[in-house]
Design an enzyme around this catalytic site. Sequence first.
Site, mmCIF file in Angstrom:
data_model
loop_
_atom_site.group_PDB
_atom_site.id
_atom_site.type_symbol
_atom_site.label_atom_id
_atom_site.label_comp_id
_atom_site.label_asym_id
_atom_site.label_seq_id
_atom_site.Cartn_x
_atom_site.Cartn_y
_atom_site.Cartn_z
ATOM 1 N N GLU A 193 -9.228 -43.723 -8.204
ATOM 2 C CA GLU A 193 -8.448 -43.962 -6.991
ATOM 3 C C GLU A 193 -8.501 -45.472 -6.760
ATOM 4 O OE1 GLU A 193 -9.735 -41.979 -3.425
ATOM 5 O OE2 GLU A 193 -8.089 -42.858 -2.263
ATOM 6 N N LYS A 249 -18.336 -46.580 -3.567
ATOM 7 C CA LYS A 249 -17.330 -47.590 -3.230
ATOM 8 C C LYS A 249 -17.402 -47.974 -1.758
ATOM 9 C CE LYS A 249 -13.909 -45.928 -6.007
ATOM 10 N NZ LYS A 249 -12.569 -45.412 -6.181
ATOM 11 N N ARG A 306 -23.233 -37.921 -12.899
ATOM 12 C CA ARG A 306 -22.812 -39.290 -12.659
ATOM 13 C C ARG A 306 -23.940 -40.254 -12.963
ATOM 14 N NH1 ARG A 306 -19.886 -39.296 -8.335
ATOM 15 N NH2 ARG A 306 -20.195 -41.374 -7.545
HETATM 16 P P1 ATP Z 1 -17.282 -43.533 -5.494
HETATM 17 O O1 ATP Z 1 -18.096 -42.284 -5.410
HETATM 18 O O2 ATP Z 1 -18.027 -44.732 -5.939
HETATM 19 O O3 ATP Z 1 -16.462 -43.800 -4.290
HETATM 20 P P2 ATP Z 1 -15.168 -42.175 -6.755
HETATM 21 O O4 ATP Z 1 -15.668 -40.987 -7.474
HETATM 22 O O5 ATP Z 1 -14.520 -41.967 -5.463
HETATM 23 O O6 ATP Z 1 -16.295 -43.264 -6.699
HETATM 24 P P3 ATP Z 1 -12.867 -42.513 -8.340
HETATM 25 O O7 ATP Z 1 -11.971 -43.677 -8.358
HETATM 26 O O8 ATP Z 1 -12.373 -41.257 -7.754
HETATM 27 O O9 ATP Z 1 -14.178 -42.988 -7.640
HETATM 28 O O10 ATP Z 1 -13.474 -42.235 -9.775
HETATM 29 C C1 ATP Z 1 -12.744 -42.251 -10.958
HETATM 30 C C2 ATP Z 1 -13.522 -41.524 -12.008
HETATM 31 O O11 ATP Z 1 -14.792 -42.133 -12.198
HETATM 32 C C3 ATP Z 1 -13.798 -40.085 -11.594
HETATM 33 O O12 ATP Z 1 -13.510 -39.255 -12.688
HETATM 34 C C4 ATP Z 1 -15.239 -40.066 -11.247
HETATM 35 O O13 ATP Z 1 -15.813 -38.824 -11.520
HETATM 36 C C5 ATP Z 1 -15.813 -41.167 -12.118
HETATM 37 N N1 ATP Z 1 -17.009 -41.749 -11.510
HETATM 38 C C6 ATP Z 1 -17.121 -42.289 -10.282
HETATM 39 N N2 ATP Z 1 -18.397 -42.650 -10.034
HETATM 40 C C7 ATP Z 1 -19.106 -42.347 -11.153
HETATM 41 C C8 ATP Z 1 -20.475 -42.479 -11.535
HETATM 42 N N3 ATP Z 1 -21.393 -43.004 -10.723
HETATM 43 N N4 ATP Z 1 -20.837 -42.047 -12.764
HETATM 44 C C9 ATP Z 1 -19.936 -41.515 -13.606
HETATM 45 N N5 ATP Z 1 -18.642 -41.362 -13.313
HETATM 46 C C10 ATP Z 1 -18.217 -41.762 -12.097
HETATM 47 MG MG MG Z 2 -13.377 -39.934 -5.883
#
Ligand code: ATP
Ligand code: MG
Length: 554
Positions: free
Chosen positions: A32, A268, A258
């Site tokens: 996102e 984020k 993760r």
């Molecule tokens: P955050 O939790 O930091 O806000 P998010 O999951 O909202 O991150 P996205 O932009 O939705 O961020 O993530 C894009 C991809 O990265 C998704 O498939 C998510 O599962 C993966 N991702 C996000 N954080 C991690 C992490 N700490 N380890 C592994 N993969 C991750």
């Molecule tokens: Mg997300």
Amino acid sequence: MAKSSNFIKHIIQNDVNQGKNDSKVITRFPPEPNGYLHLGHAKSICLNFGMAEEFNGPCHLRFDDTNPTNDYKKYMDAIASDVKWLGFDWGKNQFHASDYFDKLHAFAIDLIKQGKAFVCDLNAEEMRAYRGTLTEPGKESPYRNRSVEENLDLFERMTKGEFEEGQKVLRAKIDMASPNVNLRDPVIYRIRKTSHPRTGDKWCVYPMYDYTHCVSDALELITHSLCTLEFEDHRPLYDWCLDQLAVPCHPQQIEFARLNLNYTVMSKRKLVQLVNENHVQGWDDPRMPTISGVRRRGFPPEAIRLFCDRIGIGKKETVIDYSILEDCVREVLNEKALRRLAVLDPLKITITNFPDDPQEVQVPNHPQQPDLGKRPVLLGKEIYIERDDFMEEAPKDFFRLKPGGQVRLRYGYVIQCEDVIKNDQGEVVELKCTYFPETFAGKTPEGMKKVKGIIHWVSAQDSVAAEVRVYDRLFSVENPLADKDKDFLSFLNPDSLKVQKAARVEKALSQADSEQVFQFERLGYFCADKVEFSSDKPVFNRTVTLRDTWTKLK
Ligand code: ATP
Ligand code: MG
């Protein structure tokens, strides 16, 4: 780099062997665009692009821009450039969830026609009350049994903007008694009267994430939809949606743990807060766990890929020690970083018996790799050494310079401290030393005691002033979020940045390329700052120390 195996690779290998999806593999990375990418994303990127690469398929970059917010624009370029920098290429396969708004809308109408979606007038609070809990089933909405015709009419009017935000939503009709709350008639469309950066004012209804994600995957013919464990409970909804709709395929969602790293935060929301409240100097501040931050810090992309490979892919949440990442950085840099001489906190030395003409010394660019050659460095009457390589009141086991003591200048001579010059405040400002001409390059003449200490130096005339930013961990505790009663900001490491404004570095370093990383002998790895380095004002960032200094503190 030999790639390690993991359970996802086994699943994919099996599918390929059995001819599932015509033995094709297509993955995607779906961020996102509401912030910069962090090291957690790097894990997901390495996995998704890595699997695609291994099985000779494409990996798509899909911006999940489901919500109408103008913030998206400013992050998309940064995300694309970070993924590229990490070493991955999506070719022409760059997509947006918003590319599918028309299709998603048509599929929603399909669901209504099948009697599997309904327009609901409950407000957010009522909906929460009807939803039930983990232990109690939910209650059906009083609007659940509207006729197909009424639902079609209401959804059309929602789409035309006849209702206000929050007045109505479209919900999937699944099962209010399901033990999985995600299946309790989840909202799939809501009214938002905001324009979208890509579709403008075309829509005032927007699809929800869960509904959008599975349909987008299917439309792109993704074979394996890899995501983090928190989506495990959403998988039944992912599968339910695809089972009802005439989509071209049904991707398999597989969840993995993760990445969590100690001494930092990776959500984020928290990173946005650090940036917006100026606790750091931006998304690419070298202390940030963002891709752009570690890049500016000097971490090579190979090191991040090595790290992701080393920590592996599993099903269990763990916290990875930050020093594992730093070790990967050292491993890569040790191989390729050229060695240079630099003094961060200079103390002047006059070698009183040294000839007026400087001597050219041939110094190896990488002692373990003779192929990388040597360079000339001038050794003269005036040199600088590191202030803490001198101690006035030195303990017995201090083998560097002390009054009357001897030390060896790396690649040069043994010197002896004859006199300590102080200013009015009693601070040491200069040392007068003598040198022993017969001790050049490691030689110890007969009758002379072997000198234990070797220190680095630069000569006054063959060095330039530089600013060196000595970075350390951003937080001083392993888990800044552990204590719910305390603000995570109170755990920021006050020593995470120390600026040495008057460092001296070998003259050649003023010609460094932006982002080039060097080993400053005895000090660590340093990179020419991507943004502020210039030959007139060299600025270096400390990437990492030569050894781990944190683990032993514990
Ligand atoms: P955050 O939790 O930091 O806000 P998010 O999951 O909202 O991150 P996205 O932009 O939705 O961020 O993530 C894009 C991809 O990265 C998704 O498939 C998510 O599962 C993966 N991702 C996000 N954080 C991690 C992490 N700490 N380890 C592994 N993969 C991750
Ligand atoms: Mg997300």
